[in-house]
Motif scaffolding. Structure first.
Motif, PDB file in Angstrom:
ATOM      1  N   ARG A 289      75.173  60.118  46.178  1.00 15.79           N
ATOM      2  CA  ARG A 289      73.993  60.400  46.857  1.00 15.79           C
ATOM      3  C   ARG A 289      72.837  59.598  46.414  1.00 15.79           C
ATOM      4  O   ARG A 289      72.879  59.096  45.209  1.00 15.79           O
ATOM      5  N   SER A 319      80.397  58.817  60.658  1.00 17.15           N
ATOM      6  CA  SER A 319      80.111  60.142  60.663  1.00 17.15           C
ATOM      7  C   SER A 319      80.175  60.473  62.284  1.00 17.15           C
ATOM      8  O   SER A 319      80.653  61.544  62.760  1.00 17.15           O
ATOM      9  N   ARG A 415      69.583  64.704  54.216  1.00 13.85           N
ATOM     10  CA  ARG A 415      70.395  64.074  55.271  1.00 13.85           C
ATOM     11  C   ARG A 415      69.605  63.494  56.514  1.00 13.85           C
ATOM     12  O   ARG A 415      69.880  62.646  57.042  1.00 13.85           O
ATOM     13  N   LEU A 533      72.975  68.109  60.418  1.00 16.93           N
ATOM     14  CA  LEU A 533      72.148  68.300  59.120  1.00 16.93           C
ATOM     15  C   LEU A 533      72.027  69.661  58.370  1.00 16.93           C
ATOM     16  O   LEU A 533      72.245  69.708  57.062  1.00 16.93           O
TER      17      LEU A 533
END
Length: 576
Positions: A289, A319, A415, A533
């Motif tokens: 992260r 993604s 996100r 999200l």
């Protein structure tokens, strides 16, 4: 069960780190020394059983499978002599903890022999027992002191800008001497791009992905990148270093891990570890992260291998991409929940979108029935589940006083910041960074200007009208430029700020998914990004019949929320 005087020996070897070398610590060396030392103790074993824990510490509270097997076999009477190289190989936990494991065995006549220390420990010799306890405690304290020293050294190295972990692919560790506040020199490891071997491979991986994105080619995939790397002769780190994983090949997981690593773009990261089935934290890193400043912008810490804007560009591809390989697939998912690795059947299979008009639905794509799985098809109406999921999200937004809901919103905000960064044009990013840099320079200039004026005034120096006027003009010019910069920053917006746009998504006292709502007017890709999200996984169970009707959508859908938060028992997250 062993009877009589026959010797059934269990030799236990352990090594904290798996090495191929025949060092003193290697389990092969320990085994050879233990076997050759048996005659010295008058042992002619009828059977020798080998117990080996490789790559496992005896100090940390971790599972040692062969250690457990050794104690179980000794407790069951299958062995009556335990032989180790040194007691430190056997255990580095406290004397009390290890003695609790051994005391039942010693009372039952099991002999414990350390060939390296030339000592035998058994229950009939109190002096030997005391010596055993002292050695166990000494081993534990040695490991404890070493652990504390290593931790302190790592903390110091990190404070001086050093890197304390294993270099990720694409990088190498370079030694550099830095100095503490007191001037003491300290050698630290600096994470540096491996320009000779791995950094070019990272750039090649990024280039392949970038080409598919630019050409809007839906057949590109991380699997195809892996095959390309093998075809071009690029070696994995294991192949190049010829270590324990010298036969490691390129695969899709390896390629994806390289592309998803923020460090290749120079960003600082924090490790997020996975969770075992029993709920405890695993030692495997699940994701990295971004570390952010107070204003939400990511911290640039390392020399990048690829540009940051290219990395963000590729993250969207990772993604959103279809698995690829089908030249007839047009790259446009037909349903909001299609090709996102998000919607699953209760049997674990991915659900696909189909149908048309009012009959659009998601269907289980399973090909064969396995034991314990459902029979027949599992389908659910597309509009019903999409509307239900949207309402669940809006309900969470309105539950601002619930801690679990706040945890979901915090993860969604993180996100959202990443999504925003991917969409900001490079020119805007560069202009904002330039303005922020100039603003900081102006602030320092104003501080220096004030300091100079105060210094003259405190010394009682003569200040004529011309000097006063000059000071005033300088101050006015700096202040005016500062206001101009602030206005421009506000105009282009701070795209790196973290925060969900509640005022856009929600309108007071209206249906958040009804006519005229943000949801109603949002386009296809915006809604898909919105779902990503807040959700990690959505599962659908098979429809059952009740009073002649199917169960409502909400009874068939199970949600795994962002960040792993469980909201299933909270009525406030029901359908709004």
């Amino acid at each position: 069960m062993i009877r009589g005087m026959a010797h059934h020996v269990g030799i236990y070897t352990r090594q904290s780190e798996q090495r191929a070398s025949k060092s003193e610590a290697s389990t092969e060396t320990q085994w050879d020394d233990c076997v050759s030392g048996l005659p010295h103790w008058g042992l002619e074993p009828q059977h020798i059983e080998r117990y080996e824990d490789l790559g496992i510490s005896a100090f940390k509270d971790v599972d040692r499978p062969d250690y457990r097997r050794l104690l179980a076999d000794a407790g069951a009477g299958r062995i009556n002599v335990i032989v180790v190289h040194y007691m430190s190989r056997f255990s580095r936990r406290t004397a009390q903890e290890t003695y609790d494991d051994l005391s039942p065995l010693l009372r039952n006549g099991v002999r414990l022999i350390s060939v390296g220390e030339g000592r035998e420990f058994h229950a009939n010799n109190l002096f030997a027992l005391f010596e055993l306890l002292f050695k166990l405690q000494a081993s534990h304290e040695e490991s404890l002191n070493k652990s504390l020293a290593v931790r302190a050294a790592k903390d110091l190295e990190a404070r001086l800008g050093g890197y304390t972990g294993k270099a990720p692919f694409g990088f190498t560790l370079v030694r550099e001497t830095r100095r503490t506040d007191s001037g003491k020199p300290v050698s630290v490891k600096i994470l540096t791009p491996d320009t000779e071997h791995e950094a070019p491979i990272v750039r090649r991986i990024a280039e392949l992905a970038d080409n598919w994105i630019t050409e809007n080619d839906p057949t590109g995939s991380v699997w195809k990148i892996a095959r390309t790397l093998e075809k071009e002769g690029h070696k994995t780190r294991g192949q190049r270093m010829a270590k324990a994983r010298g036969d490691a090949r390129w695969d899709d997981k390896t390629v994806k891990r390289v592309l998803a690593d923020p460090r290749i773009a120079g960003f600082d990261v924090e490790s997020v570890y996975g969770t075992r089935k029993d709920g405890t934290r695993s030692t495997t890193v699940a994701e990295y992260r971004l570390v952010r400043r107070a204003d939400g912008s990511p911290v640039q810490r390392y020399t990048p291998i690829i540009p940051a804007e290219q990395w963000y560009w590729i993250q969207g591809w990772l993604s959103d991409r279809h698995p690829g390989g089908n030249p007839h697939w047009d790259g446009k998912p037909s349903g909001l929940l299609s090709a996102m690795k998000l919607l699953f059947c209760e049997c674990g299979a991915t659900m696909t979108h189909g149908g048309s008009g009012f009959k659009k639905h998601y269907r289980c794509r399973r090909r064969a029935i396995k034991p314990g799985q459902h029979e027949g098809e599992v389908t659910i109406g597309a509009k019903g589940i999409e509307q239900h999921l949207a309402r669940r999200i809006f309900a969470v937004m309105r539950a601002a006083d619930d801690e679990s809901a706040l945890a979901v919103l915090a993860e969604a905000a993180n996100r959202y910041a990443v999504q925003r960064e991917r969409t900001v044009a490079l020119e805007v990013t560069q202009e904002r960074d330039r303005l922020l840099s100039e603003r900081a320079r102006l602030r320092r200039s104003r501080e220096a200007h004030h300091a100079d004026r105060e210094r003259v005034m405190l010394k009682g120096g003569f200040v004529d009208d011309f000097a006063r006027e000059s000071w005033g003009e300088t101050e006015q010019a700096l202040a005016e430029r500062m206001r101009s910069i602030d206005a421009r920053i506000a105009e282009i917006g701070d795209s790196k700020a973290v925060g969900l746009p509640y005022e856009v998504w929600l309108t007071a006292d209206t249906d958040p998914t009804g006519p005229g709502s943000w949801w109603d007017s949002a386009d296809f890709q915006t809604k898909r990004a919105f779902f990503r999200l807040f959700f990690d996984r959505v599962s659908v169970s098979k429809a059952r019949r009740w009073a002649g009707r199917g169960f409502p959508v909400e009874t068939r859908v199970t949600i795994e929320w962002a960040g792993g938060v469980d909201l299933s028992d909270r009525p406030m997250v029901g359908v709004a």
